[in-house]
Design a protein around this motif. Structure first.
Motif, mmCIF file in Angstrom:
data_model
loop_
_atom_site.group_PDB
_atom_site.id
_atom_site.type_symbol
_atom_site.label_atom_id
_atom_site.label_comp_id
_atom_site.label_asym_id
_atom_site.label_seq_id
_atom_site.Cartn_x
_atom_site.Cartn_y
_atom_site.Cartn_z
ATOM 1 N N ASP A 27 0.628 -1.253 -0.273
ATOM 2 C CA ASP A 27 -0.040 0.040 -0.126
ATOM 3 C C ASP A 27 0.870 1.438 0.100
ATOM 4 O O ASP A 27 0.193 2.449 0.073
ATOM 5 C CB ASP A 27 -1.078 0.054 1.343
ATOM 6 C CG ASP A 27 -0.262 -0.027 2.513
ATOM 7 O OD1 ASP A 27 0.840 0.264 2.614
ATOM 8 O OD2 ASP A 27 -0.881 -0.010 3.469
ATOM 9 N N GLY A 28 2.179 1.184 -0.116
ATOM 10 C CA GLY A 28 2.981 2.194 -0.295
ATOM 11 C C GLY A 28 3.487 2.908 1.217
ATOM 12 O O GLY A 28 3.856 4.163 1.327
ATOM 13 N N ALA A 29 3.014 2.158 2.316
ATOM 14 C CA ALA A 29 3.230 2.858 3.747
ATOM 15 C C ALA A 29 4.801 3.133 3.837
ATOM 16 O O ALA A 29 5.403 4.273 4.275
ATOM 17 C CB ALA A 29 2.762 1.972 4.713
ATOM 18 N N LEU A 30 5.632 2.283 3.397
ATOM 19 C CA LEU A 30 7.120 2.314 3.564
ATOM 20 C C LEU A 30 7.522 3.699 2.511
ATOM 21 O O LEU A 30 8.322 4.415 3.155
ATOM 22 C CB LEU A 30 7.937 1.260 3.282
ATOM 23 C CG LEU A 30 9.517 1.367 3.523
ATOM 24 C CD1 LEU A 30 10.019 1.730 4.877
ATOM 25 C CD2 LEU A 30 10.167 0.072 3.073
ATOM 26 N N MET A 31 7.026 3.623 1.459
ATOM 27 C CA MET A 31 7.477 4.685 0.409
ATOM 28 C C MET A 31 7.108 6.056 0.992
ATOM 29 O O MET A 31 7.848 6.961 0.755
ATOM 30 C CB MET A 31 6.781 4.361 -0.867
ATOM 31 C CG MET A 31 7.302 3.076 -1.632
ATOM 32 S SD MET A 31 6.389 2.843 -3.274
ATOM 33 C CE MET A 31 7.183 4.153 -4.040
ATOM 34 N N VAL A 41 11.987 7.647 -3.962
ATOM 35 C CA VAL A 41 11.652 6.566 -3.776
ATOM 36 C C VAL A 41 10.793 5.809 -5.088
ATOM 37 O O VAL A 41 9.941 6.558 -5.294
ATOM 38 C CB VAL A 41 11.051 6.008 -2.342
ATOM 39 C CG1 VAL A 41 9.725 6.912 -2.296
ATOM 40 C CG2 VAL A 41 10.773 4.559 -2.107
ATOM 41 N N ARG A 42 10.976 4.667 -5.499
ATOM 42 C CA ARG A 42 10.351 4.175 -6.571
ATOM 43 C C ARG A 42 9.741 2.654 -5.866
ATOM 44 O O ARG A 42 10.235 2.112 -4.996
ATOM 45 C CB ARG A 42 10.853 3.721 -7.741
ATOM 46 C CG ARG A 42 11.793 4.666 -8.306
ATOM 47 C CD ARG A 42 11.111 5.985 -8.604
ATOM 48 N NE ARG A 42 11.607 7.327 -8.606
ATOM 49 C CZ ARG A 42 12.192 7.806 -10.010
ATOM 50 N NH1 ARG A 42 11.717 7.272 -11.136
ATOM 51 N NH2 ARG A 42 12.832 8.928 -9.710
ATOM 52 N N GLY A 43 8.877 2.028 -6.779
ATOM 53 C CA GLY A 43 8.194 0.853 -6.027
ATOM 54 C C GLY A 43 7.787 -0.183 -7.274
ATOM 55 O O GLY A 43 7.418 0.387 -8.457
ATOM 56 N N VAL A 55 -0.430 5.085 -6.551
ATOM 57 C CA VAL A 55 -0.281 6.370 -7.348
ATOM 58 C C VAL A 55 -1.309 7.402 -7.009
ATOM 59 O O VAL A 55 -0.872 8.541 -7.240
ATOM 60 C CB VAL A 55 -0.701 5.731 -8.892
ATOM 61 C CG1 VAL A 55 -1.024 6.587 -10.041
ATOM 62 C CG2 VAL A 55 0.375 4.523 -9.312
ATOM 63 N N SER A 56 -2.516 7.048 -6.667
ATOM 64 C CA SER A 56 -3.372 8.152 -5.940
ATOM 65 C C SER A 56 -2.693 8.878 -5.033
ATOM 66 O O SER A 56 -3.169 10.070 -4.641
ATOM 67 C CB SER A 56 -4.624 7.380 -5.761
ATOM 68 O OG SER A 56 -4.361 6.999 -4.458
ATOM 69 N N GLN A 57 -1.653 8.509 -4.268
ATOM 70 C CA GLN A 57 -1.039 9.160 -3.299
ATOM 71 C C GLN A 57 0.075 10.153 -3.739
ATOM 72 O O GLN A 57 1.123 10.431 -2.999
ATOM 73 C CB GLN A 57 -0.732 8.174 -2.071
ATOM 74 C CG GLN A 57 -1.791 7.656 -1.495
ATOM 75 C CD GLN A 57 -1.213 6.647 -0.422
ATOM 76 O OE1 GLN A 57 -0.840 6.850 0.832
ATOM 77 N NE2 GLN A 57 -1.297 5.127 -0.685
ATOM 78 N N GLY A 58 0.351 9.787 -5.118
ATOM 79 C CA GLY A 58 1.505 10.508 -5.866
ATOM 80 C C GLY A 58 2.964 9.786 -5.660
ATOM 81 O O GLY A 58 3.922 10.373 -5.981
#
Length: 194
Positions: A27-31, A41-43, A55-58
């Protein structure tokens, strides 16, 4: 946002401003925490719903299968490559570790320790695959296809010529020492280099 203990350790030990690849970013928490720390940072994430949320969080996330798609990334293209709670889902964890240390100058790997005493007790006394805090899903629904332990991972790192620079262990969200970590730790985090 409160991070899982393994993610908090990683954020606290990555140099601000570093280039970071989060493999299996969920879910991108670490990012998000890395971005707040000033990292580029990339994922990579296989689940389309998670990619959409990121992506919705930029966040800069591509949908892909790390077992296959890491080969497209350049050698040492990142200061850090991170695999949090994903190693046990890889088709070939040994090859995944090689790729991690190829694309990143340094790497972090975290995973649930399948040798934790609760897991052992579930098998020994219940005769069933464990459902614990660290392994919260039944065997038929889990994404975990490899049951790695702290001892297994140390052996894999040695076999792959990786140097373990740091290691952290947690049980019930609290740190535990390295002594008997294979029995006491629910989760492990390793920092590696080659």
């Amino acid at each position: 946002m409160m991070l899982r203990p393994d993610l908090a350790v990683i954020v606290n030990h990555v140099t601000p401003g570093s280039r970071v690849l989060d493999i299996g970013c969920g879910d991108g928490a670490l990012m998000l925490a890395m971005r707040e720390a000033g990292c580029d940072v990339r994922g990579i994430e296989i689940d389309a719903g998670c990619v959409e949320r990121c992506v919705s969080q930029g966040l800069s996330v591509v949908q892909g299968d790390a077992d296959r798609d890491l080969a497209d990334y350049p050698d040492k293209g990142f200061d850090y490559a991170i695999l949090s709670q994903t190693l046990q889902t890889a088709a070939r964890p040994d090859r995944m570790l090689d790729e991690l240390l190829r694309v990143g100058t340094r790497a972090f790997v975290s995973f649930p320790n399948f040798a934790h005493w609760r897991t052992r007790a579930a098998l020994m006394f219940g005769g069933k695959m464990p459902v614990t805090r660290s392994i919260p899903v039944s065997w038929y629904a889990t994404q975990n296809i490899h049951h790695v332990t702290v001892a297994d991972f140390r052996e894999l790192a040695r076999d792959k010529g990786a140097r373990i620079d740091n290691e952290w262990f947690f049980s019930g969200g609290r740190p535990v020492g390295a002594a008997a970590a294979n029995l006491r730790a629910e989760f492990a985090v390793f920092e590696l280099s080659r």
